[in-house]
Design a protein around this motif. Sequence first.
Motif, PDB file in Angstrom:
ATOM      1  N   LEU A   1      -1.699  -5.484   1.604  1.00 22.18           N
ATOM      2  CA  LEU A   1      -1.120  -5.328   0.263  1.00 22.18           C
ATOM      3  C   LEU A   1      -1.965  -4.386  -0.586  1.00 22.18           C
ATOM      4  O   LEU A   1      -1.428  -3.588  -1.364  1.00 22.18           O
ATOM      5  CB  LEU A   1      -0.998  -6.695  -0.419  1.00 22.18           C
ATOM      6  N   GLY A   2      -3.274  -4.471  -0.409  1.00 23.18           N
ATOM      7  CA  GLY A   2      -4.143  -3.561  -1.133  1.00 23.18           C
ATOM      8  C   GLY A   2      -3.884  -2.110  -0.766  1.00 23.18           C
ATOM      9  O   GLY A   2      -3.890  -1.222  -1.624  1.00 23.18           O
ATOM     10  N   ARG A   3      -3.647  -1.868   0.519  1.00 22.05           N
ATOM     11  CA  ARG A   3      -3.349  -0.501   0.950  1.00 22.05           C
ATOM     12  C   ARG A   3      -1.987  -0.037   0.450  1.00 22.05           C
ATOM     13  O   ARG A   3      -1.813   1.130   0.094  1.00 22.05           O
ATOM     14  CB  ARG A   3      -3.425  -0.414   2.482  1.00 22.05           C
ATOM     15  N   LEU A   4      -1.025  -0.948   0.415  1.00 21.10           N
ATOM     16  CA  LEU A   4       0.297  -0.600  -0.105  1.00 21.10           C
ATOM     17  C   LEU A   4       0.203  -0.186  -1.568  1.00 21.10           C
ATOM     18  O   LEU A   4       0.868   0.760  -2.006  1.00 21.10           O
ATOM     19  CB  LEU A   4       1.251  -1.798   0.040  1.00 21.10           C
ATOM     20  N   ARG A   5      -0.625  -0.895  -2.317  1.00 19.54           N
ATOM     21  CA  ARG A   5      -0.769  -0.590  -3.742  1.00 19.54           C
ATOM     22  C   ARG A   5      -1.302   0.817  -3.970  1.00 19.54           C
ATOM     23  O   ARG A   5      -1.077   1.409  -5.027  1.00 19.54           O
ATOM     24  CB  ARG A   5      -1.695  -1.617  -4.392  1.00 19.54           C
ATOM     25  N   GLY A   6      -2.002   1.361  -2.992  1.00 26.67           N
ATOM     26  CA  GLY A   6      -2.536   2.705  -3.122  1.00 26.67           C
ATOM     27  C   GLY A   6      -1.596   3.795  -2.656  1.00 26.67           C
ATOM     28  O   GLY A   6      -1.931   4.973  -2.745  1.00 26.67           O
ATOM     29  N   ASP A   7      -0.403   3.415  -2.177  1.00 33.71           N
ATOM     30  CA  ASP A   7       0.566   4.390  -1.678  1.00 33.71           C
ATOM     31  C   ASP A   7       1.527   4.773  -2.799  1.00 33.71           C
ATOM     32  O   ASP A   7       2.219   3.915  -3.346  1.00 33.71           O
ATOM     33  CB  ASP A   7       1.348   3.779  -0.503  1.00 33.71           C
ATOM     34  N   PRO A   8       1.605   6.048  -3.165  1.00 28.94           N
ATOM     35  CA  PRO A   8       2.504   6.482  -4.238  1.00 28.94           C
ATOM     36  C   PRO A   8       3.966   6.099  -3.992  1.00 28.94           C
ATOM     37  O   PRO A   8       4.734   5.921  -4.946  1.00 28.94           O
ATOM     38  CB  PRO A   8       2.333   8.000  -4.242  1.00 28.94           C
TER      39      PRO A   8
END
Length: 296
Positions: free
Chosen positions: A242-249
Amino acid sequence: MITLRHHLLTIVAVFLALAAGIVLGGGPLSDVGPTVASAAKGDAPVATADQEQSDYTDAFLDSLAAPVVGGRLADRSVAVVTLPGADEQLVTALATRIGAAGGTISGRYTVGDDLVDPGQKSLVDTLGSQLLTQQADGAVAPEASTYDRIGQLLGLAVSTKEADGEGATGKTRAIADAISGAGLLTLPEKADKRAPLVLLVLGTDADDEGSDAILAGLAEGLAAQATGVVVAGTVADGTGQLGRLRGDPAAAGVASVDGIDTTAGQVATVFTLGRSLTTPGGSFGAAGADGPVPLG
């Protein structure tokens, strides 16, 4: 030592108490602050005391949850979409919280392993292209990427932009049946209504770039068809998938909550679903950039 989980739950407990109309310094919460402070000043508590504190905090939040979330999703429906490996107990708990908030579950849709397997991209791409031509011409962007496109198609099948929800049509049923027939999705026994809100519950973290791109595409595609999308995961997911998803534009228009393995996170998910009816996006939970819970 007070753990991050205890600290988060205490903060959210204070917020929920305020939302319920309890005034600090003049009610049951007046005794909570000193207790927490004294625990922080002393030596590290033994394991038994630590567990008792955790149990008390969970019970405290549970007692406040019903009156605080009551009515926040009144007359609104939510389509629950789960990814492979999603914890059934947590999914059930979230459904219970949605019901307590006055909402209904329009259907539970279980994503199959092949849909999120980078090795099965050709299957997903071929099916998406066929459905775009046969059932969704004009409703799905033709230039969409493989997983954005299948996300939009899935969104057409389970969700709608109509705040009150909308009935399934011949085309949306055909899309759902085709995705299910390819082994990419398990459908509920009855799904006659499409919901304005989609709750996408994370499962096993594959921890690779291919899987991250798939999740981002699915979330982006769902958001193109629904009024609001909330991606929910555990506390661990907040620093993982989820943390990585939050960083995806690509996922900017999708709201997220980490911490659904806690009472606080489940309540925050309900708040976030309610917020998503009018305001898309936002990052909430134990590692949420916008705070543990939406304040608006």
